[in-house]
Design a protein around this motif. Sequence first.
Motif, PDB file in Angstrom:
ATOM      1  N   ARG A   1       0.731  -1.184  -0.001  1.00  0.00           N
ATOM      2  CA  ARG A   1       0.124  -0.067   0.038  1.00  0.00           C
ATOM      3  C   ARG A   1       0.971   1.318  -0.022  1.00  0.00           C
ATOM      4  O   ARG A   1       2.044   1.255   0.646  1.00  0.00           O
TER       5      ARG A   1
ATOM      6  N   THR B   1      -2.596   5.332   0.791  1.00  0.00           N
ATOM      7  CA  THR B   1      -4.100   4.626   0.655  1.00  0.00           C
ATOM      8  C   THR B   1      -5.086   4.570   1.787  1.00  0.00           C
ATOM      9  O   THR B   1      -6.231   4.670   1.717  1.00  0.00           O
TER      10      THR B   1
ATOM     11  N   VAL C   1      -6.482   4.590  -6.031  1.00  0.00           N
ATOM     12  CA  VAL C   1      -5.599   3.622  -5.883  1.00  0.00           C
ATOM     13  C   VAL C   1      -4.110   4.045  -6.166  1.00  0.00           C
ATOM     14  O   VAL C   1      -3.137   3.979  -5.261  1.00  0.00           O
TER      15      VAL C   1
ATOM     16  N   SER D   1      -8.127  -0.489   1.436  1.00  0.00           N
ATOM     17  CA  SER D   1      -7.425   0.624   1.534  1.00  0.00           C
ATOM     18  C   SER D   1      -6.860   0.413   3.131  1.00  0.00           C
ATOM     19  O   SER D   1      -5.969   1.021   3.384  1.00  0.00           O
TER      20      SER D   1
END
Length: 373
Positions: free
Chosen positions: A26, A30, A90, A112
């Motif tokens: 991530r 995020t 994203v 997320s």
Amino acid sequence: MYFTNALIASFSLAALVSAGPLVERRAAFTLQNGKDAQALNAKFKGLSASSPCTDGENACINGAFAQCANGKFVTTPCAGGLTCVALPLVNSKGTSITCDTEADAKTRIAASGATGGLFGRDLEERAEFTLANGQDAQALNAKFQTLSASSSCTDGENACVNGAFAQCVGGQFQTTPCAGATQCFALPLVNSRGTSLTCDTQADAEARIAQTGATGGLNGKRSLEARAATAPPACAAKGKRSDRLTRRSESGIAKRIAQNDLGAVAQSWQDLCLKSGGDTQTGDPCVQLAGINGINALLANSDPCAQQDNADAMIDFAKSNGVTNKDALIANAVSYAKHPRNALNIDGCHSRSTRRCQPWLVRFSRTRCLCIR
């Protein structure tokens, strides 16, 4: 300015494709993107087609995509099986508003790292009134702690008195004990605005109130239940208070061992507040300053400056925008600030149980009251 269903569907598809596959690593933004999307979805739940808006602003209203034109939202339904939602981006910081299935939207937000589904709450279907219901239940439970079978009442009034269900008949409470290990409590309604009185276990009652998002247990101030009573310094020393400050004579500040009028004190503020015309939603001042903070500040173990602070908050509300009965509210705050507090009975010594906030006058300037320690 109007969108066609085909354009919405194309926009949705493009947005979903651009989101791409979930990545294991991530980015730093995020999680925040997920939380921002949740916050937008929670905000959108409170919007309607008649809500004020700024030209060019986009939103979701009742599942439809909405864009503000000439100060009004223009809505366009999503294609079949889809609903309008805010989703986290994203590959960069931010969010997008698009049409998606609810299941996919939840999955993308969960990916997320944000918890709580579409709206960021443990109870996703929590209605706008849920928290207020929990706080109202706390206020009632705090009020009920001050009642006895001999308390004055109005015919038809229901209450909880010493753990029993009570109904006022002929100006007096008639009590009915709860069964088994249950007690009478005020509990928040789930599907509509309001509260109910019922017999329940204390653990279940606390859990139901906590589920609304209200903190502080049954009466909004759990710390009072656990706070140990200690002998007042003035009582233990049997000596005089310092006279290094010029202040109002303490003999004029009454303090009683127990009182049964605290519920009426709280109700008087709440009645005036509800018809004030001011902002009664932000911070829920009609409930918080009356049955929760208001009553708790008058109890024996409360912080010495809690009563003064609550009176100050009352005056701040009275002077806020939209209030039409400012003078009546300020008069109520003055009366509240002078109201006697409960006192502890420790080893036969009945005195002001704790330190006291001086001077014991409602302030009309912005000078902070001095708390004598």
